[in-house]
Write a protein that holds these residues in place. Structure first.
Motif, PDB file in Angstrom:
ATOM      1  N   LYS A 196     -10.546  -0.451   6.917  1.00 36.26           N
ATOM      2  CA  LYS A 196     -11.026  -1.072   8.154  1.00 36.26           C
ATOM      3  C   LYS A 196     -10.605  -0.256   9.367  1.00 36.26           C
ATOM      4  N   VAL A 197      -9.396   0.248   9.340  1.00 36.77           N
ATOM      5  CA  VAL A 197      -8.885   1.027  10.467  1.00 36.77           C
ATOM      6  C   VAL A 197      -8.512   2.398   9.918  1.00 36.77           C
ATOM      7  N   LYS A 198      -9.232   3.424  10.355  1.00 33.62           N
ATOM      8  CA  LYS A 198      -8.998   4.767   9.841  1.00 33.62           C
ATOM      9  C   LYS A 198      -9.508   5.765  10.855  1.00 33.62           C
ATOM     10  N   ASP A 199      -8.860   6.911  10.936  1.00 36.14           N
ATOM     11  CA  ASP A 199      -9.377   7.973  11.791  1.00 36.14           C
ATOM     12  C   ASP A 199     -10.772   8.335  11.316  1.00 36.14           C
TER      13      ASP A 199
ATOM     14  N   GLN B 159       0.359  14.195  -8.893  1.00 34.69           N
ATOM     15  CA  GLN B 159      -0.964  14.812  -8.927  1.00 34.69           C
ATOM     16  C   GLN B 159      -1.348  15.262  -7.523  1.00 34.69           C
ATOM     17  N   ASP B 160      -2.065  16.345  -7.455  1.00 33.26           N
ATOM     18  CA  ASP B 160      -2.500  16.876  -6.168  1.00 33.26           C
ATOM     19  C   ASP B 160      -3.950  16.461  -5.912  1.00 33.26           C
ATOM     20  N   THR B 161      -4.181  15.148  -5.794  1.00 32.29           N
ATOM     21  CA  THR B 161      -5.550  14.665  -5.625  1.00 32.29           C
ATOM     22  C   THR B 161      -5.780  13.935  -4.304  1.00 32.29           C
ATOM     23  N   TRP B 162      -4.782  13.883  -3.451  1.00 28.69           N
ATOM     24  CA  TRP B 162      -4.919  13.139  -2.196  1.00 28.69           C
ATOM     25  C   TRP B 162      -4.632  14.055  -1.026  1.00 28.69           C
ATOM     26  N   PRO B 163      -5.248  13.881   0.092  1.00 26.96           N
ATOM     27  CA  PRO B 163      -6.329  12.941   0.421  1.00 26.96           C
ATOM     28  C   PRO B 163      -7.684  13.465  -0.048  1.00 26.96           C
ATOM     29  N   LYS B 164      -8.654  12.560  -0.056  1.00 27.73           N
ATOM     30  CA  LYS B 164     -10.025  12.913  -0.427  1.00 27.73           C
ATOM     31  C   LYS B 164     -10.923  12.669   0.777  1.00 27.73           C
TER      32      LYS B 164
ATOM     33  N   THR C 148      -6.650   8.140   1.307  1.00 30.11           N
ATOM     34  CA  THR C 148      -5.304   8.599   0.992  1.00 30.11           C
ATOM     35  C   THR C 148      -4.726   7.840  -0.197  1.00 30.11           C
ATOM     36  N   LEU C 149      -3.580   8.287  -0.640  1.00 28.66           N
ATOM     37  CA  LEU C 149      -2.863   7.603  -1.717  1.00 28.66           C
ATOM     38  C   LEU C 149      -2.520   6.177  -1.303  1.00 28.66           C
ATOM     39  N   ASP C 150      -2.153   5.977  -0.051  1.00 29.02           N
ATOM     40  CA  ASP C 150      -1.833   4.623   0.421  1.00 29.02           C
ATOM     41  C   ASP C 150      -3.047   3.699   0.342  1.00 29.02           C
ATOM     42  N   ASP C 151      -4.233   4.231   0.619  1.00 28.81           N
ATOM     43  CA  ASP C 151      -5.452   3.430   0.484  1.00 28.81           C
ATOM     44  C   ASP C 151      -5.656   3.018  -0.975  1.00 28.81           C
TER      45      ASP C 151
ATOM     46  N   TRP D 209       5.198   0.784  -7.737  1.00 30.64           N
ATOM     47  CA  TRP D 209       6.142   1.905  -7.742  1.00 30.64           C
ATOM     48  C   TRP D 209       5.792   2.885  -8.854  1.00 30.64           C
ATOM     49  N   GLN D 210       5.491   2.355 -10.037  1.00 29.14           N
ATOM     50  CA  GLN D 210       5.137   3.206 -11.176  1.00 29.14           C
ATOM     51  C   GLN D 210       3.838   3.974 -10.893  1.00 29.14           C
ATOM     52  N   THR D 211       2.850   3.301 -10.334  1.00 33.04           N
ATOM     53  CA  THR D 211       1.586   3.961 -10.007  1.00 33.04           C
ATOM     54  C   THR D 211       1.802   5.053  -8.965  1.00 33.04           C
ATOM     55  N   ARG D 212       2.578   4.757  -7.925  1.00 28.18           N
ATOM     56  CA  ARG D 212       2.861   5.753  -6.877  1.00 28.18           C
ATOM     57  C   ARG D 212       3.576   6.963  -7.472  1.00 28.18           C
ATOM     58  N   ARG D 213       4.545   6.721  -8.345  1.00 28.09           N
ATOM     59  CA  ARG D 213       5.307   7.811  -8.958  1.00 28.09           C
ATOM     60  C   ARG D 213       4.401   8.727  -9.777  1.00 28.09           C
TER      61      ARG D 213
END
Length: 190
Positions: A160-163, A100-105, A8-11, A91-95
């Motif tokens: 480490k912890v992911k579905d 972009q519509d690239t997440w999740p992968k 995900t984007l958070d990862d 913040w700038q990277t997240r913005r």
């Protein structure tokens, strides 16, 4: 060993956060940012002193006082500038990435005796990254992720912890990493 999960984007932002705190590229950018932002702080302190400090009879003393207050203002707020860099960069990277519509992968991670292979799929885009164990420069990890750096600014992101990633798979990943890695792990605590 093969495992699959969604990246995900958070990862990816966790990876960016790790890079901000450990890569030479970001250390140089951080240093330049602090120096560049010190100038507006000096100007702000100088302007405040110029308008708020009573004027003595000597112009030279007044200029020295305003310059001194401007320098003091910039020096006192310098630690704040250092602490603001990482959140502002994230913040700038997240913005940028939210647009972009690239997440999740969908990611398939394969750990073999000779290499690590990561296949990422998003829509019709398939990307395969294959890295020999000898090409991994370092392993960095925090509470939630492992990052296998194969270049200064490129890494394989392993949550480490992911579905989809079981505790058994996590222990197997840990065992394989310990077996193949000669570099020390860098543990982050933020």
């Amino acid at each position: 060993m093969v495992t699959t999960y969604k990246l995900t984007l958070d990862d990816f932002l966790e990876f960016q956060n790790d890079m901000i705190h450990h890569s030479n590229q970001y250390k140089r950018a951080h240093s330049m940012w602090v120096r560049a932002m010190s100038l507006p702080l000096f100007a702000l302190g100088y302007a405040a002193a110029f308008y708020l400090v009573p004027r003595p009879e000597s112009t030279i003393i007044f200029i020295l006082i305003t310059v001194g207050i401007g320098l003091l203002f910039a020096l006192l707020l310098r630690p704040l500038l250092k602490d603001l860099y990482a959140p502002l960069a994230l913040w700038q990277t997240r913005r940028i990435l939210n647009k972009q519509d690239t997440w999740p992968k969908d990611v398939t991670l394969q750990l073999s005796d000779t290499h690590v292979e990561m296949q990422a799929v998003r829509g019709n885009v398939h990307r395969t990254t294959q890295v020999p164990w000898t090409s991994i420069l370092k392993v960095s990890e925090n509470e939630t992720h492992r990052f296998l750096y194969y270049e200064e600014d490129e890494a394989l992101i392993i949550p480490k912890v992911k579905d989809g990633v079981t505790e058994v798979e996590q222990s197997e990943i840990e065992r394989i990493l310990d077996k193949h890695m000669n570099t020390e792990k860098h543990t982050s605590s933020r």
